[in-house]
Structures are given as structure tokens and as C-alpha cells.
Design an enzyme around this catalytic site. Structure first.
Site, PDB file in Angstrom:
ATOM      1  N   LYS A   1       0.822  -1.213   0.000  1.00  0.00           N
ATOM      2  CA  LYS A   1       0.000   0.000   0.000  1.00  0.00           C
ATOM      3  C   LYS A   1       0.851   1.257   0.000  1.00  0.00           C
ATOM      4  CE  LYS A   1      -4.331  -1.795   1.746  1.00  0.00           C
ATOM      5  NZ  LYS A   1      -5.299  -1.836   2.846  1.00  0.00           N
TER       6      LYS A   1
ATOM      7  N   LYS B   1      -3.826 -11.486  -7.267  1.00  0.00           N
ATOM      8  CA  LYS B   1      -5.131 -11.748  -6.646  1.00  0.00           C
ATOM      9  C   LYS B   1      -6.203 -10.786  -7.175  1.00  0.00           C
ATOM     10  CE  LYS B   1      -5.470  -8.898  -2.596  1.00  0.00           C
ATOM     11  NZ  LYS B   1      -5.675  -8.601  -1.238  1.00  0.00           N
TER      12      LYS B   1
ATOM     13  N   LYS C   1     -10.298  -5.313  -5.294  1.00  0.00           N
ATOM     14  CA  LYS C   1     -11.255  -4.213  -5.472  1.00  0.00           C
ATOM     15  C   LYS C   1     -10.633  -3.057  -6.231  1.00  0.00           C
ATOM     16  CE  LYS C   1     -12.677  -4.859  -0.821  1.00  0.00           C
ATOM     17  NZ  LYS C   1     -12.768  -4.391   0.531  1.00  0.00           N
TER      18      LYS C   1
HETATM   19  P1  TYM Z   1     -10.566  -6.647   2.848  1.00  0.00           P
HETATM   20  O1  TYM Z   1     -11.692  -5.674   3.007  1.00  0.00           O
HETATM   21  O2  TYM Z   1      -9.461  -6.290   1.932  1.00  0.00           O
HETATM   22  O3  TYM Z   1     -11.146  -8.033   2.368  1.00  0.00           O
HETATM   23  C1  TYM Z   1     -12.250  -8.650   3.018  1.00  0.00           C
HETATM   24  C2  TYM Z   1     -12.073 -10.165   3.038  1.00  0.00           C
HETATM   25  O4  TYM Z   1     -11.972 -10.669   1.710  1.00  0.00           O
HETATM   26  C3  TYM Z   1     -10.819 -11.511   1.601  1.00  0.00           C
HETATM   27  N1  TYM Z   1     -10.291 -11.400   0.225  1.00  0.00           N
HETATM   28  C4  TYM Z   1     -10.104 -12.442  -0.609  1.00  0.00           C
HETATM   29  N2  TYM Z   1     -10.314 -13.751  -0.448  1.00  0.00           N
HETATM   30  C5  TYM Z   1     -10.035 -14.566  -1.509  1.00  0.00           C
HETATM   31  N3  TYM Z   1      -9.572 -14.115  -2.695  1.00  0.00           N
HETATM   32  C6  TYM Z   1      -9.349 -12.797  -2.909  1.00  0.00           C
HETATM   33  N4  TYM Z   1      -8.909 -12.363  -4.092  1.00  0.00           N
HETATM   34  C7  TYM Z   1      -9.617 -11.882  -1.830  1.00  0.00           C
HETATM   35  N5  TYM Z   1      -9.520 -10.533  -1.690  1.00  0.00           N
HETATM   36  C8  TYM Z   1      -9.931 -10.259  -0.428  1.00  0.00           C
HETATM   37  C9  TYM Z   1      -9.850 -10.964   2.635  1.00  0.00           C
HETATM   38  O5  TYM Z   1      -8.892 -11.923   3.012  1.00  0.00           O
HETATM   39  C10 TYM Z   1     -10.789 -10.606   3.764  1.00  0.00           C
HETATM   40  O6  TYM Z   1     -11.083 -11.739   4.547  1.00  0.00           O
HETATM   41  N6  TYM Z   1      -7.870  -5.941   6.945  1.00  0.00           N
HETATM   42  C11 TYM Z   1      -9.066  -6.588   6.440  1.00  0.00           C
HETATM   43  C12 TYM Z   1     -10.334  -6.147   7.140  1.00  0.00           C
HETATM   44  C13 TYM Z   1     -10.319  -6.322   8.617  1.00  0.00           C
HETATM   45  C14 TYM Z   1     -10.484  -7.539   9.327  1.00  0.00           C
HETATM   46  C15 TYM Z   1     -10.433  -7.183  10.706  1.00  0.00           C
HETATM   47  C16 TYM Z   1     -10.655  -8.849   8.933  1.00  0.00           C
HETATM   48  C17 TYM Z   1     -10.174  -5.345   9.541  1.00  0.00           C
HETATM   49  N7  TYM Z   1     -10.240  -5.861  10.814  1.00  0.00           N
HETATM   50  C18 TYM Z   1     -10.550  -8.172  11.708  1.00  0.00           C
HETATM   51  C19 TYM Z   1     -10.795  -9.832   9.934  1.00  0.00           C
HETATM   52  C20 TYM Z   1     -10.735  -9.471  11.299  1.00  0.00           C
HETATM   53  C21 TYM Z   1      -9.207  -6.224   4.975  1.00  0.00           C
HETATM   54  O7  TYM Z   1      -8.717  -5.226   4.522  1.00  0.00           O
HETATM   55  O8  TYM Z   1     -10.002  -7.046   4.272  1.00  0.00           O
END
Ligand code: TYM
Length: 329
Positions: A111, A193, A196
């Protein structure tokens, strides 16, 4: 009941990766655990956001949690910014986290490279806030995609360190990673991967894409040379499509490979596209329906924030006492 916590950022539109890697598992696990599913808006502002847009996306995301099948009566669905304990615990945990540990986080490095004009302190301590999210609810299990594993590991390290000093304060959480779907790849570059923030809209399936768009994107998906449909690292494009297909249909890879034996790539891609479109249609319909019911969603937001706050405050008071803050009279 054991406790489950997870969250998603309200930045951008959710992709099929978010859905298959996380949200779909949340729905499956929700009966078994006491669940907290958060819209992590505090994390979102580590990158500049348009305020009106962020507010709208946060609400859409919470609505989508319900549309995807999470029962808001049984699961606690809420905004991180409505429960001040997240930020309060994050501050305390900051004082138990080393710069060196945070420097090793690959997501921070990625990032920081992408947003070189705004490498703020929040972006650096992002994993500490995530640790606070999880530890605040004494979570046993955290369902996420593979890309969040490193953040889960640092969460466990911070919790362990704190417990070593103050006794058993925090439950040490376990990650839950689905057998398939834990890393969905870009349709245009299957070594990257699905994300978004990809600039090429053909790389990602967005949960709100209409069936035609979904099928078109799958038809255009980059596959590999050759014509066999087999599951191997050497064919990352086909492997990714099989992963998507199997996660949705709950078929094993062997079953899927058998099903498409002798079929061409074109036919296979169309079948995967139709499967995804059919699966997402009811979610999209429920989303449209729920979005109209302002009073219902408002009620959920208010009630669940209170519930989350109640549990969060319990942990927070314990932690505050342990580190030596004066009691409240
Ligand atoms: P975020 O918002 O980027 O993504 C949300 C969830 O989607 C999963 N993910 C994927 N899984 C499979 N293939 C992909 N291409 C893919 N892209 C995203 C992510 O692994 C995630 O589970 N930091 C976290 C949000 C967060 C969080 C937490 C998660 C904040 N606090 C506490 C769990 C517990 C995030 O940015 O996810």
C-alpha cells in the site's frame, strides 16, 4: 458458544474474491458461533476517501452482509466507528507492538508503494487496529482469505505478549481459511489476486455486476495454452476458474474435472460464468429489496452497535485495569 469475528473494508465494490474468500464462509459458520461482523470504516480512512461516498459504501456493505445471508437477529452486524472500544484498545496495543514487526507487513509495503503520496501513521499501524478488532471480542476464530494471514499472525503475537505480562487477558484467535476460494485470482492475470482496486474492470467480478457482465468477463478470462481442464499450478487460469466453480457448487475438484472432461475452454468458461451469475442473482435481489427498507436497516445498525459496545466494553475495562489506569468511580 465460541466467538467469531471478521470484517471488511467499505472501500470500493466487493469482488467475487471477497465473497468466496470470506463472506460465503461467514454465512456457513454463523450458526455455530456467536458472531460479530464489522464494517471496518476506521481502517478505510488510512487511504483518502470521499466522505459521502464512504458513508454510502459502508451502509451498502452492511446491507450486503444481510443480503448474502447473515441473519441480523443472530449475528452482530455493525460499524467499527460506532464502537469506540476499537480505537481505544488499538492505542493500548500500539504500545505493545514493535516498529520492526509492523515494518515486515507485506500489505503495508504494497500500500505504501501504491499510495506513496500519503504514507500516514494509520496505514503503518493498520494491523494493530485489526488486532484490536479481534481481541476486543475475545474471538476464537477469524474467517479470512489468505491475504490476511500475516495480520492474523501479528494479532496472535501481540495477544500472547500482552498475556505474558498481565496474565490471561486475551483469547488467542485462530484463522479460518476455506479449503477452496481462499485466494481468488484476477481473471486477466491469474498470478495476481482479484482485488477491489484493480484498474481493469475485466479483472474482477463485482458482486453487483449484472449476469451479462459476469458471463462476458468469464468468457474473456485469460486461460492457458493447451486444452485440458486440469487442476495444476502450471495452468493458473484454469485452476482459478475451477476454484471459483468448486467453491460455489461445493463440488470437489475431482468431480469438477470429471464433469468438464473432453469439453473445450469456451464451454467451460461459459459454465463457470453462468454458475456465478445464477448464484449471485438472489443476493443482488435481496440487496435491492433491503436497500429500500430504511427503517429496518436503521434498526439493525442501532441495536447491533449497542450489543457490540456491551461486549467490547467488558474487555476494554479489563485491559485498562491491567495496564494501570485508574478505576471509574
Ligand atoms: P478486505 O476488506 O481487503 O477483504 C475482506 C475479506 O476478503 C478476503 N479477500 C479475498 N479472499 C479470496 N480471494 C481474494 N482475491 C480476496 N480478496 C480479499 C480478505 O482476506 C478478507 O477476509 N484488513 C481486512 C479487514 C479487517 C479484518 C479485521 C478482517 C479489519 N479488521 C478483523 C478480519 C478481522 C481487509 O482489509 O479485508
Amino acid at each position: 458458544k465460541k466467538v467469531l469475528f471478521s470484517g471488511m473494508q467499505a472501500t470500493g465494490t466487493l469482488t467475487l474474491g471477497n465473497y468466496l474468500g470470506a463472506l460465503k464462509n461467514w454465512v456457513t459458520l454463523s450458526d455455530e458461533y456467536e458472531c460479530f461482523y464489522c464494517v471496518v470504516d476506521l481502517h478505510s480512512i488510512t487511504i483518502r476517501q470521499d466522505p459521502a461516498e464512504l458513508r454510502k459504501r459502508a451502509r451498502n456493505l452492511l446491507t450486503l452482509y444481510i443480503a448474502a445471508g447473515l441473519d441480523p437477529e443472530k449475528n452482530c452486524l455493525y460499524y467499527q466507528s460506532h464502537v469506540s472500544g476499537h480505537a481505544e484498545l488499538a492505542w493500548i496495543l500500539n504500545c505493545f507492538t514493535y516498529m520492526g514487526e509492523l515494518n515486515r507487513m507485506t500489505q503495508f509495503k504494497d500500500k505504501a508503494q501504491k499510495h506513496a503520496d500519503n504514507i500516514n501513521a494509520g496505514l503503518f499501524t493498520y494491523p494493530v487496529l485489526m488486532a484490536a478488532d479481534i481481541l476486543l471480542f475475545q474471538s476464537d476464530v477469524v474467517p479470512v482469505g489468505i491475504d490476511q494471514m500475516q495480520h492474523l499472525e501479528i494479532t496472535r503475537d501481540i495477544a500472547q505478549r500482552f498475556n505474558n505480562i498481565y496474565g490471561d487477558v486475551f483469547t488467542i484467535p485462530e484463522p479460518y481459511i476455506g479449503k477452496t476460494g481462499a485466494k481468488i485470482m484476477s481473471l486477466q492475470d491469474p498470478t495476481k489476486k482479484m482485488s477491489k482496486s484493480d484498474e481493469n474492470p475485466n479483472s474482477s467480478i463485482y458482486l453487483m455486476d449484472d449476469p451479462d457482465a459476469i458471463i462476458r468477463k468469464f468468457k474473456r478470462a485469460v486461460t492457458d495454452s493447451g486444452k485440458e481442464i486440469i487442476y495444476t499450478e502450471e495452468k493458473p487460469g484454469i485452476k482459478n476458474l475451477l476454484d471459483i466453480y468448486c467453491t460455489i457448487t461445493q463440488k470437489t475438484v475431482d468431480e469438477a474435472v470429471k464433469e468438464f472432461d473432453g469439453k473445450g475452454y469456451g464451454e467451460f468458461k461459459l459454465a463457470v460464468g453462468e454458475t456465478v451469475a445464477d448464484h449471485l442473482r438472489p443476493v443482488q435481489e435481496r440487496f435491492a429489496q433491503l436497500s429500500k427498507d430504511k427503517a429496518f436497516i436503521d434498526g439493525i445498525i442501532k441495536e447491533n452497535a449497542e450489543k457490540a459496545n456491551y461486549f467490547a466494553t467488558k474487555t476494554l475495562r479489563k485491559v485498562q485495569r491491567k495496564v494501570g489506569f485508574p478505576d471509574r468511580i
